[in-house]
Design an enzyme around this catalytic site. Structure first.
Site, PDB file in Angstrom:
ATOM      1  N   GLU A 226       6.723  -5.597   7.814  1.00  0.00           N
ATOM      2  CA  GLU A 226       6.293  -5.013   6.530  1.00  0.00           C
ATOM      3  C   GLU A 226       6.872  -3.632   6.285  1.00  0.00           C
ATOM      4  O   GLU A 226       6.756  -2.721   7.115  1.00  0.00           O
ATOM      5  CB  GLU A 226       4.767  -4.936   6.462  1.00  0.00           C
ATOM      6  CG  GLU A 226       4.248  -4.394   5.138  1.00  0.00           C
ATOM      7  CD  GLU A 226       2.761  -4.592   4.931  1.00  0.00           C
ATOM      8  OE1 GLU A 226       2.220  -4.029   3.960  1.00  0.00           O
ATOM      9  OE2 GLU A 226       2.140  -5.309   5.742  1.00  0.00           O
ATOM     10  N   LYS A 242       0.159  -9.526   2.276  1.00  0.00           N
ATOM     11  CA  LYS A 242      -1.255  -9.923   2.276  1.00  0.00           C
ATOM     12  C   LYS A 242      -1.328 -11.421   2.084  1.00  0.00           C
ATOM     13  O   LYS A 242      -0.787 -11.953   1.117  1.00  0.00           O
ATOM     14  CB  LYS A 242      -2.014  -9.238   1.136  1.00  0.00           C
ATOM     15  CG  LYS A 242      -2.864  -8.038   1.469  1.00  0.00           C
ATOM     16  CD  LYS A 242      -3.693  -8.230   2.648  1.00  0.00           C
ATOM     17  CE  LYS A 242      -4.403  -6.950   3.026  1.00  0.00           C
ATOM     18  NZ  LYS A 242      -4.770  -7.003   4.432  1.00  0.00           N
TER      19      LYS A 242
END
Length: 415
Positions: A226, A242
Protein backbone atom coordinates in the site's frame (compact mmCIF):
# COMPACT_ATOMS: atom_id res chain seq x y z
CA UNK A 1 14.39 23.40 19.69
CA UNK A 2 13.43 19.95 18.36
CA UNK A 3 15.49 17.16 19.86
CA UNK A 4 16.75 13.97 18.28
CA UNK A 5 19.75 11.70 18.06
CA UNK A 6 21.84 11.63 14.90
CA UNK A 7 25.15 10.45 13.58
CA UNK A 8 27.32 11.41 10.63
CA UNK A 9 30.35 9.71 9.16
CA UNK A 10 32.47 12.76 8.32
CA UNK A 11 31.45 15.90 10.17
CA UNK A 12 29.02 17.45 12.60
CA UNK A 13 26.09 19.46 11.26
CA UNK A 14 24.34 21.97 13.49
CA UNK A 15 22.83 20.48 16.64
CA UNK A 16 22.59 16.99 15.17
CA UNK A 17 26.06 15.49 14.84
CA UNK A 18 27.81 13.09 17.16
CA UNK A 19 31.06 11.30 16.61
CA UNK A 20 30.20 7.75 15.58
CA UNK A 21 27.76 5.84 13.43
CA UNK A 22 25.38 3.62 15.40
CA UNK A 23 25.84 -0.11 15.45
CA UNK A 24 23.40 -1.90 13.19
CA UNK A 25 21.31 -4.84 14.35
CA UNK A 26 23.72 -7.60 13.43
CA UNK A 27 26.88 -8.22 11.46
CA UNK A 28 24.96 -9.29 8.35
CA UNK A 29 23.45 -5.80 8.04
CA UNK A 30 26.78 -3.97 8.31
CA UNK A 31 28.71 -1.97 5.71
CA UNK A 32 29.21 -4.97 3.43
CA UNK A 33 25.47 -5.58 3.06
CA UNK A 34 23.29 -4.21 0.27
CA UNK A 35 20.93 -1.44 1.32
CA UNK A 36 17.38 -2.75 0.97
CA UNK A 37 15.19 0.18 2.02
CA UNK A 38 11.65 0.06 0.58
CA UNK A 39 11.28 2.27 -2.52
CA UNK A 40 15.04 2.94 -2.79
CA UNK A 41 16.19 3.07 -6.44
CA UNK A 42 16.93 -0.47 -7.55
CA UNK A 43 19.97 0.64 -9.53
CA UNK A 44 21.51 2.24 -6.44
CA UNK A 45 20.97 -0.43 -3.79
CA UNK A 46 24.27 -2.19 -4.34
CA UNK A 47 26.23 1.06 -4.15
CA UNK A 48 24.68 2.92 -1.22
CA UNK A 49 26.63 3.69 1.93
CA UNK A 50 25.27 5.35 5.03
CA UNK A 51 26.31 8.95 5.57
CA UNK A 52 24.14 10.22 8.44
CA UNK A 53 21.36 8.95 10.67
CA UNK A 54 18.72 10.44 12.94
CA UNK A 55 16.65 8.59 15.57
CA UNK A 56 13.80 10.24 17.48
CA UNK A 57 11.29 8.88 20.00
CA UNK A 58 8.12 10.34 21.46
CA UNK A 59 9.84 11.02 24.75
CA UNK A 60 12.35 13.31 23.03
CA UNK A 61 9.63 15.96 22.50
CA UNK A 62 9.12 18.28 19.58
CA UNK A 63 7.75 17.90 16.07
CA UNK A 64 9.04 14.84 14.18
CA UNK A 65 7.85 16.15 10.80
CA UNK A 66 9.80 19.38 11.16
CA UNK A 67 12.81 17.51 12.51
CA UNK A 68 12.89 15.16 9.50
CA UNK A 69 12.70 18.05 7.03
CA UNK A 70 15.40 20.02 8.86
CA UNK A 71 17.73 17.03 9.13
CA UNK A 72 17.43 16.17 5.45
CA UNK A 73 18.09 19.78 4.42
CA UNK A 74 21.18 19.87 6.64
CA UNK A 75 22.54 16.84 4.78
CA UNK A 76 22.05 18.04 1.21
CA UNK A 77 18.43 16.92 0.65
CA UNK A 78 16.17 20.01 0.74
CA UNK A 79 12.52 18.90 0.73
CA UNK A 80 10.92 22.22 1.65
CA UNK A 81 9.32 22.54 -1.81
CA UNK A 82 8.19 19.28 -3.38
CA UNK A 83 6.64 21.05 -6.37
CA UNK A 84 10.07 21.59 -7.91
CA UNK A 85 11.09 19.01 -10.52
CA UNK A 86 13.62 16.43 -9.38
CA UNK A 87 17.08 17.17 -10.77
CA UNK A 88 18.95 14.06 -9.67
CA UNK A 89 21.73 16.29 -8.36
CA UNK A 90 21.89 16.63 -4.57
CA UNK A 91 24.40 17.96 -2.11
CA UNK A 92 27.90 16.47 -1.75
CA UNK A 93 27.22 13.20 -3.53
CA UNK A 94 24.11 12.35 -1.49
CA UNK A 95 21.70 9.94 -3.23
CA UNK A 96 18.61 10.00 -0.99
CA UNK A 97 17.30 8.95 2.38
CA UNK A 98 15.27 6.27 4.09
CA UNK A 99 12.38 7.74 6.09
CA UNK A 100 10.38 5.89 8.75
CA UNK A 101 7.63 7.37 10.91
CA UNK A 102 5.70 5.25 13.42
CA UNK A 103 1.93 5.20 13.79
CA UNK A 104 2.34 6.79 17.23
CA UNK A 105 4.34 9.67 15.75
CA UNK A 106 1.65 10.09 13.10
CA UNK A 107 -1.02 10.27 15.79
CA UNK A 108 1.04 12.94 17.53
CA UNK A 109 1.16 14.97 14.30
CA UNK A 110 -2.62 14.63 14.00
CA UNK A 111 -3.17 15.88 17.56
CA UNK A 112 -4.59 12.52 18.71
CA UNK A 113 -3.68 10.09 21.51
CA UNK A 114 -0.52 8.17 20.66
CA UNK A 115 -1.87 4.79 21.78
CA UNK A 116 -1.14 2.12 24.36
CA UNK A 117 2.42 1.32 25.55
CA UNK A 118 4.60 -0.15 22.83
CA UNK A 119 5.42 -3.88 22.90
CA UNK A 120 8.85 -3.17 21.33
CA UNK A 121 10.08 0.06 22.96
CA UNK A 122 13.54 -0.28 21.39
CA UNK A 123 12.04 0.87 18.08
CA UNK A 124 12.39 4.63 17.44
CA UNK A 125 9.37 6.64 16.28
CA UNK A 126 11.28 8.51 13.57
CA UNK A 127 14.29 7.30 11.61
CA UNK A 128 16.03 9.21 8.83
CA UNK A 129 19.08 7.63 7.16
CA UNK A 130 20.94 9.59 4.48
CA UNK A 131 22.85 7.58 1.87
CA UNK A 132 25.57 8.40 -0.60
CA UNK A 133 27.09 6.33 -3.41
CA UNK A 134 30.16 4.27 -2.68
CA UNK A 135 31.95 1.39 -4.41
CA UNK A 136 29.67 -1.33 -5.75
CA UNK A 137 29.76 -4.25 -3.34
CA UNK A 138 29.35 -7.96 -3.92
CA UNK A 139 28.50 -10.20 -0.98
CA UNK A 140 29.35 -13.86 -1.44
CA UNK A 141 26.47 -15.98 -0.16
CA UNK A 142 27.30 -18.39 2.61
CA UNK A 143 25.36 -21.13 4.37
CA UNK A 144 22.16 -19.94 6.02
CA UNK A 145 22.72 -19.13 9.68
CA UNK A 146 20.90 -21.16 12.36
CA UNK A 147 17.41 -19.81 12.95
CA UNK A 148 14.72 -20.72 15.44
CA UNK A 149 11.37 -19.00 15.89
CA UNK A 150 9.18 -19.88 18.85
CA UNK A 151 5.41 -19.82 19.29
CA UNK A 152 3.45 -16.65 18.74
CA UNK A 153 1.70 -15.11 21.75
CA UNK A 154 -1.18 -12.74 20.97
CA UNK A 155 -1.72 -9.50 22.87
CA UNK A 156 -5.45 -10.21 22.92
CA UNK A 157 -7.55 -13.34 22.63
CA UNK A 158 -9.99 -13.86 19.74
CA UNK A 159 -12.78 -13.14 22.23
CA UNK A 160 -11.22 -9.85 23.30
CA UNK A 161 -10.71 -8.91 19.65
CA UNK A 162 -14.35 -9.69 18.92
CA UNK A 163 -15.44 -7.62 21.94
CA UNK A 164 -13.47 -4.66 20.56
CA UNK A 165 -15.24 -5.07 17.22
CA UNK A 166 -18.58 -4.96 19.01
CA UNK A 167 -17.45 -1.85 20.92
CA UNK A 168 -16.70 -0.11 17.61
CA UNK A 169 -20.08 -1.09 16.24
CA UNK A 170 -21.73 0.35 19.35
CA UNK A 171 -19.80 3.60 18.82
CA UNK A 172 -20.98 3.70 15.21
CA UNK A 173 -24.54 3.23 16.44
CA UNK A 174 -24.09 6.24 18.75
CA UNK A 175 -22.72 8.32 15.89
CA UNK A 176 -19.22 8.66 17.39
CA UNK A 177 -17.47 7.29 14.27
CA UNK A 178 -18.35 5.90 10.86
CA UNK A 179 -15.50 3.37 10.82
CA UNK A 180 -12.52 2.42 12.98
CA UNK A 181 -9.56 0.19 12.20
CA UNK A 182 -8.59 -2.30 14.91
CA UNK A 183 -5.08 -3.79 15.00
CA UNK A 184 -3.83 -6.73 17.03
CA UNK A 185 -0.26 -7.68 17.91
CA UNK A 186 1.66 -10.89 18.53
CA UNK A 187 5.24 -11.65 19.53
CA UNK A 188 7.46 -14.73 19.33
CA UNK A 189 10.89 -15.48 20.81
CA UNK A 190 13.74 -16.28 18.45
CA UNK A 191 17.38 -17.25 18.37
CA UNK A 192 19.87 -16.43 15.63
CA UNK A 193 20.03 -13.45 13.28
CA UNK A 194 16.51 -12.14 12.45
CA UNK A 195 17.60 -10.16 9.38
CA UNK A 196 17.43 -12.98 6.82
CA UNK A 197 13.90 -13.74 8.02
CA UNK A 198 12.86 -10.07 7.80
CA UNK A 199 14.44 -9.73 4.34
CA UNK A 200 12.37 -12.67 3.08
CA UNK A 201 9.24 -10.57 3.58
CA UNK A 202 10.25 -8.28 0.74
CA UNK A 203 10.02 -11.17 -1.73
CA UNK A 204 6.36 -11.89 -1.00
CA UNK A 205 4.09 -11.41 -4.05
CA UNK A 206 2.64 -7.91 -4.25
CA UNK A 207 5.12 -6.37 -1.77
CA UNK A 208 5.39 -2.99 -3.49
CA UNK A 209 7.29 -1.68 -0.45
CA UNK A 210 9.37 -4.74 0.32
CA UNK A 211 12.59 -4.16 2.23
CA UNK A 212 14.25 -3.65 5.58
CA UNK A 213 15.51 -0.89 7.84
CA UNK A 214 17.86 -1.58 10.74
CA UNK A 215 19.32 0.18 13.75
CA UNK A 216 21.04 -0.48 17.03
CA UNK A 217 19.05 -3.31 18.65
CA UNK A 218 16.09 -3.26 16.25
CA UNK A 219 15.09 -4.09 12.67
CA UNK A 220 11.95 -3.66 10.55
CA UNK A 221 10.94 -5.89 7.64
CA UNK A 222 8.18 -4.76 5.29
CA UNK A 223 6.03 -6.52 2.69
CA UNK A 224 3.50 -3.72 2.23
CA UNK A 225 1.49 -3.39 -0.97
CA UNK A 226 0.00 0.00 0.00
CA UNK A 227 1.16 3.49 -1.00
CA UNK A 228 0.63 5.91 1.86
CA UNK A 229 1.81 8.88 -0.21
CA UNK A 230 3.95 9.40 -3.29
CA UNK A 231 5.05 12.78 -4.62
CA UNK A 232 6.74 13.18 -7.99
CA UNK A 233 7.34 16.61 -9.52
CA UNK A 234 4.43 18.13 -7.62
CA UNK A 235 1.89 15.34 -8.19
CA UNK A 236 0.65 13.72 -4.94
CA UNK A 237 -0.79 10.18 -4.99
CA UNK A 238 -2.20 7.87 -2.33
CA UNK A 239 -3.48 4.34 -2.94
CA UNK A 240 -5.67 3.22 -0.02
CA UNK A 241 -6.39 -0.49 0.34
CA UNK A 242 -9.62 -1.62 2.02
CA UNK A 243 -11.46 -4.91 1.50
CA UNK A 244 -10.00 -8.43 1.64
CA UNK A 245 -10.99 -11.90 0.47
CA UNK A 246 -9.14 -15.19 -0.25
CA UNK A 247 -7.36 -15.16 -3.62
CA UNK A 248 -9.75 -17.54 -5.34
CA UNK A 249 -12.21 -16.95 -8.14
CA UNK A 250 -15.05 -17.13 -5.62
CA UNK A 251 -13.23 -14.76 -3.27
CA UNK A 252 -12.76 -12.18 -6.02
CA UNK A 253 -16.42 -12.33 -6.98
CA UNK A 254 -17.45 -12.04 -3.34
CA UNK A 255 -15.23 -8.98 -2.80
CA UNK A 256 -16.59 -7.24 -5.88
CA UNK A 257 -20.19 -7.97 -4.80
CA UNK A 258 -19.81 -7.03 -1.11
CA UNK A 259 -21.78 -3.90 -0.22
CA UNK A 260 -20.06 -3.85 3.19
CA UNK A 261 -16.54 -3.90 1.72
CA UNK A 262 -17.39 -1.27 -0.90
CA UNK A 263 -18.93 1.05 1.69
CA UNK A 264 -15.90 0.62 3.99
CA UNK A 265 -13.57 1.32 1.07
CA UNK A 266 -15.39 4.43 -0.16
CA UNK A 267 -15.39 5.95 3.33
CA UNK A 268 -11.61 5.74 3.35
CA UNK A 269 -11.29 7.07 -0.19
CA UNK A 270 -13.33 10.10 0.91
CA UNK A 271 -11.08 10.51 3.94
CA UNK A 272 -7.97 10.36 1.75
CA UNK A 273 -9.48 12.90 -0.64
CA UNK A 274 -9.93 15.23 2.31
CA UNK A 275 -6.36 14.62 3.52
CA UNK A 276 -4.91 15.44 0.11
CA UNK A 277 -7.16 18.49 -0.24
CA UNK A 278 -5.35 20.04 2.75
CA UNK A 279 -2.10 20.18 0.74
CA UNK A 280 -3.41 20.40 -2.83
CA UNK A 281 -4.13 23.15 -5.30
CA UNK A 282 -7.84 23.91 -5.20
CA UNK A 283 -9.92 21.67 -7.47
CA UNK A 284 -7.17 19.20 -8.35
CA UNK A 285 -8.11 16.21 -6.17
CA UNK A 286 -9.33 13.33 -8.35
CA UNK A 287 -9.98 9.60 -7.98
CA UNK A 288 -8.17 7.96 -10.89
CA UNK A 289 -9.23 4.42 -10.01
CA UNK A 290 -11.89 3.16 -7.60
CA UNK A 291 -12.11 -0.31 -6.01
CA UNK A 292 -9.64 -2.10 -8.26
CA UNK A 293 -9.06 -5.68 -7.07
CA UNK A 294 -5.41 -6.74 -6.80
CA UNK A 295 -3.60 -9.68 -5.28
CA UNK A 296 -1.24 -9.82 -2.28
CA UNK A 297 0.00 -13.33 -1.48
CA UNK A 298 -3.13 -15.46 -1.00
CA UNK A 299 -5.53 -12.54 -0.69
CA UNK A 300 -7.52 -10.26 -2.99
CA UNK A 301 -7.57 -6.64 -1.87
CA UNK A 302 -9.45 -3.58 -3.14
CA UNK A 303 -7.32 -0.55 -3.96
CA UNK A 304 -8.08 2.97 -5.21
CA UNK A 305 -5.84 5.74 -6.54
CA UNK A 306 -6.36 9.34 -5.39
CA UNK A 307 -4.31 12.10 -7.02
CA UNK A 308 -3.80 15.85 -6.56
CA UNK A 309 -1.49 18.65 -7.61
CA UNK A 310 0.56 19.85 -4.64
CA UNK A 311 -0.06 23.35 -3.36
CA UNK A 312 2.75 25.83 -4.03
CA UNK A 313 5.63 25.40 -1.62
CA UNK A 314 4.48 22.07 -0.14
CA UNK A 315 7.27 20.67 2.02
CA UNK A 316 7.90 17.30 3.58
CA UNK A 317 6.76 18.36 7.06
CA UNK A 318 3.33 19.49 5.85
CA UNK A 319 3.02 16.38 3.69
CA UNK A 320 3.56 14.14 6.73
CA UNK A 321 1.16 16.16 8.89
CA UNK A 322 -1.60 15.86 6.27
CA UNK A 323 -1.26 12.16 5.51
CA UNK A 324 -0.06 10.50 8.75
CA UNK A 325 -1.30 8.26 10.11
CA UNK A 326 -2.90 6.74 7.02
CA UNK A 327 -6.67 6.83 6.81
CA UNK A 328 -7.00 3.18 5.81
CA UNK A 329 -5.56 2.12 9.19
CA UNK A 330 -7.33 4.71 11.34
CA UNK A 331 -10.93 5.28 10.28
CA UNK A 332 -13.37 8.13 9.82
CA UNK A 333 -13.49 10.74 11.17
CA UNK A 334 -9.75 10.28 11.72
CA UNK A 335 -9.36 12.02 15.09
CA UNK A 336 -12.38 10.30 16.62
CA UNK A 337 -11.20 6.93 15.30
CA UNK A 338 -7.70 7.46 16.73
CA UNK A 339 -9.16 8.21 20.16
CA UNK A 340 -11.20 5.03 20.02
CA UNK A 341 -8.23 2.97 18.81
CA UNK A 342 -6.14 4.23 21.71
CA UNK A 343 -8.81 3.11 24.16
CA UNK A 344 -9.45 -0.34 22.66
CA UNK A 345 -6.11 -1.72 21.47
CA UNK A 346 -4.13 -3.41 24.27
CA UNK A 347 -0.65 -2.49 22.99
CA UNK A 348 0.87 0.08 20.67
CA UNK A 349 1.18 -0.38 16.93
CA UNK A 350 4.97 -0.28 16.94
CA UNK A 351 6.45 -0.50 13.45
CA UNK A 352 3.07 -1.19 11.84
CA UNK A 353 0.53 1.27 10.41
CA UNK A 354 3.22 3.93 9.99
CA UNK A 355 5.27 5.13 7.01
CA UNK A 356 8.46 3.71 5.48
CA UNK A 357 10.13 4.56 2.20
CA UNK A 358 12.50 6.80 0.28
CA UNK A 359 12.88 10.58 -0.03
CA UNK A 360 14.86 12.83 -2.36
CA UNK A 361 14.16 16.38 -3.57
CA UNK A 362 11.20 16.26 -5.95
CA UNK A 363 10.32 12.67 -5.08
CA UNK A 364 8.94 11.06 -1.92
CA UNK A 365 7.57 7.51 -1.92
CA UNK A 366 6.31 6.17 1.42
CA UNK A 367 4.57 2.86 1.94
CA UNK A 368 2.07 2.26 4.71
CA UNK A 369 3.64 -0.31 7.03
CA UNK A 370 0.95 -2.95 6.86
CA UNK A 371 2.22 -6.56 6.44
CA UNK A 372 5.21 -5.51 8.51
CA UNK A 373 7.26 -7.23 11.21
CA UNK A 374 9.91 -5.96 13.61
CA UNK A 375 12.64 -7.45 15.76
CA UNK A 376 14.13 -6.28 19.02
CA UNK A 377 16.79 -8.13 20.95
CA UNK A 378 14.41 -10.80 22.26
CA UNK A 379 11.31 -11.17 20.08
CA UNK A 380 9.81 -10.78 16.64
CA UNK A 381 6.62 -8.72 16.45
CA UNK A 382 3.75 -8.71 13.96
CA UNK A 383 0.54 -6.68 13.71
CA UNK A 384 -2.66 -7.14 11.70
CA UNK A 385 -6.20 -5.83 11.71
CA UNK A 386 -9.02 -4.42 9.63
CA UNK A 387 -11.63 -1.73 9.28
CA UNK A 388 -14.81 -2.08 11.32
CA UNK A 389 -18.15 -0.75 10.05
CA UNK A 390 -21.74 -1.17 11.20
CA UNK A 391 -22.07 -4.26 8.96
CA UNK A 392 -18.98 -5.96 10.39
CA UNK A 393 -19.25 -9.45 11.85
CA UNK A 394 -16.93 -9.81 14.83
CA UNK A 395 -15.87 -13.38 14.08
CA UNK A 396 -15.25 -12.58 10.40
CA UNK A 397 -13.05 -9.62 11.39
CA UNK A 398 -10.97 -11.83 13.69
CA UNK A 399 -10.55 -14.35 10.86
CA UNK A 400 -9.56 -11.60 8.39
CA UNK A 401 -6.79 -10.35 10.68
CA UNK A 402 -5.48 -13.91 11.02
CA UNK A 403 -5.51 -14.35 7.24
CA UNK A 404 -3.42 -11.21 6.79
CA UNK A 405 -0.75 -12.25 9.27
CA UNK A 406 -0.49 -15.94 8.24
CA UNK A 407 1.84 -15.36 5.23
CA UNK A 408 4.02 -13.05 7.33
CA UNK A 409 4.49 -15.57 10.12
CA UNK A 410 5.11 -18.44 7.70
CA UNK A 411 7.75 -16.42 5.85
CA UNK A 412 9.46 -15.41 9.07
CA UNK A 413 9.60 -19.05 10.13
CA UNK A 414 11.18 -20.01 6.80
CA UNK A 415 8.28 -22.05 5.51
Amino acid sequence: MVHGKSTERMRKVGPYGVETLPKVFAASSGPAATVDVPAAPAACRGALTERARLHWSLGDGGDPAALAEEFLAAHGLPLHDLTRPATGQHGAGVCGAALYLSAAAGALLAGAPTGAPEPAPALPDLVVVVYQHGPTRFTRPGPPPPWWLGDWVESWTPGQHADAVDAVRAAIGRGDVYQSNLVGHAAAPYSGDPLPALKRLGALPGARYGGVLTGDGWAIGCASPETLVEVTDGQVITRPIKGTRPATAAGRAELLASAKERAEHIMIVDLERNDLARIARTGTVTVDELFAVRRWCDLWQAESTVRAAAADGLGLADLLRATCPGGSVTGAPKLAALSQISALEPVGRGASMGALGWATPGHVDLGLTIRTAAADGQRLHTWAGGGITWDSDAHAEVAEAAAKTTPIRATLAGR
